[in-house]
Design a protein around this motif. Structure first.
Motif, short mmCIF file in Angstrom:
data_model
loop_
_atom_site.label_atom_id
_atom_site.label_comp_id
_atom_site.label_asym_id
_atom_site.label_seq_id
_atom_site.Cartn_x
_atom_site.Cartn_y
_atom_site.Cartn_z
N PHE A 44 0.82 -1.20 0.00
CA PHE A 44 0.00 0.00 0.00
C PHE A 44 0.86 1.26 0.00
CE2 PHE A 44 -4.54 -0.36 0.01
CZ PHE A 44 -4.77 -1.72 0.19
N MET A 45 1.95 1.27 0.74
CA MET A 45 2.83 2.44 0.72
C MET A 45 3.40 2.66 -0.68
SD MET A 45 4.72 2.63 4.42
CE MET A 45 5.52 1.03 4.35
N ASN A 46 3.77 1.58 -1.36
CA ASN A 46 4.27 1.70 -2.72
C ASN A 46 3.18 2.19 -3.67
OD1 ASN A 46 6.87 0.94 -2.06
ND2 ASN A 46 6.48 -1.22 -2.44
N GLU A 47 1.95 1.74 -3.42
CA GLU A 47 0.83 2.17 -4.25
C GLU A 47 0.61 3.68 -4.11
OE1 GLU A 47 -3.91 1.26 -4.50
OE2 GLU A 47 -2.55 -0.45 -4.25
N ILE A 48 0.76 4.19 -2.92
CA ILE A 48 0.63 5.62 -2.70
C ILE A 48 1.65 6.36 -3.57
CG2 ILE A 48 0.96 7.50 -1.05
CD1 ILE A 48 0.04 5.49 1.13
N MET A 49 2.89 5.91 -3.53
CA MET A 49 3.94 6.59 -4.29
C MET A 49 3.67 6.52 -5.79
SD MET A 49 5.72 8.14 -2.17
CE MET A 49 6.92 8.81 -3.31
N GLU A 50 3.18 5.39 -6.28
CA GLU A 50 2.86 5.28 -7.70
C GLU A 50 1.76 6.27 -8.09
OE1 GLU A 50 1.97 1.26 -8.86
OE2 GLU A 50 3.79 0.51 -7.89
#
Length: 176
Positions: A23-29
């Protein structure tokens, strides 16, 4: 998109688990395309790496019917701030403060009550389990939908705190 049938449930996820990191990576994307609109680049310390020990991470799931597997649609983290730390500068020192971070709801599920349920759950944990008295959060000026959500959920605009920059950030707090 949510109709009248799917059930939204909130559950605690282990901090820094595979789900948490995803989810943290999804935020950055999602926010990468917004970088060009910022006055200043995002400092490395704000990029998601891990959530500190002592924090809480919640995920929202939607289940269309009892036979389907739940689908993860959102997340939020609550990080207690140490008094006197750079991240807490500008916040009251006479109360325990937590910061809401990594709030994300996948686009097809926005405006369906998922974010409200996440906020209500994390506020309850902050008050009852963590003994916090004030919550703070930061969002970008350009994220007007997020700002409407926070304001309709009882959050109040405040001056920037910690390491945030007033050129890019809009900060909020809520006494709980």
């Amino acid at each position: 998109m949510l109709g009248s049938g799917p059930k939204i449930s909130i559950r605690r996820e282990e901090i820094n688990s595979e789900t948490c990191i995803a989810f943290m990576n999804e935020i950055m994307e999602e926010i990468q395309p917004l970088h060009h609109a910022l006055v200043a680049p995002i400092p490395d310390e704000f990029r998601p790496r891990h959530i500190p020990e002592g924090s809480v991470f919640l995920v929202a799931e939607v289940q269309d019917d009892e036979t389907a597997a739940p689908e993860l649609v959102g997340s939020v983290a609550l990080i207690p701030l140490a008094q006197g730390s750079a991240n807490a500068s500008g916040l009251p020192e006479n109360v325990r403060v937590g910061e809401i971070k990594r709030m994300v709801v996948r686009p097809p599920f926005r405006r369906a009550g998922v974010a409200v349920k996440l906020l209500e759950a994390i506020e309850d944990i902050a008050r009852t389990e963590m003994g916090l008295g004030l919550l703070a959060l930061e969002t970008w000026h350009m994220l007007t939908g997020a700002q409407r959500l926070y304001e309709s959920s009882g959050w109040t605009r405040r001056e920037v705190y910690g390491r945030y920059d007033a050129r890019d950030s809009q900060c909020y707090d809520k006494w709980i």
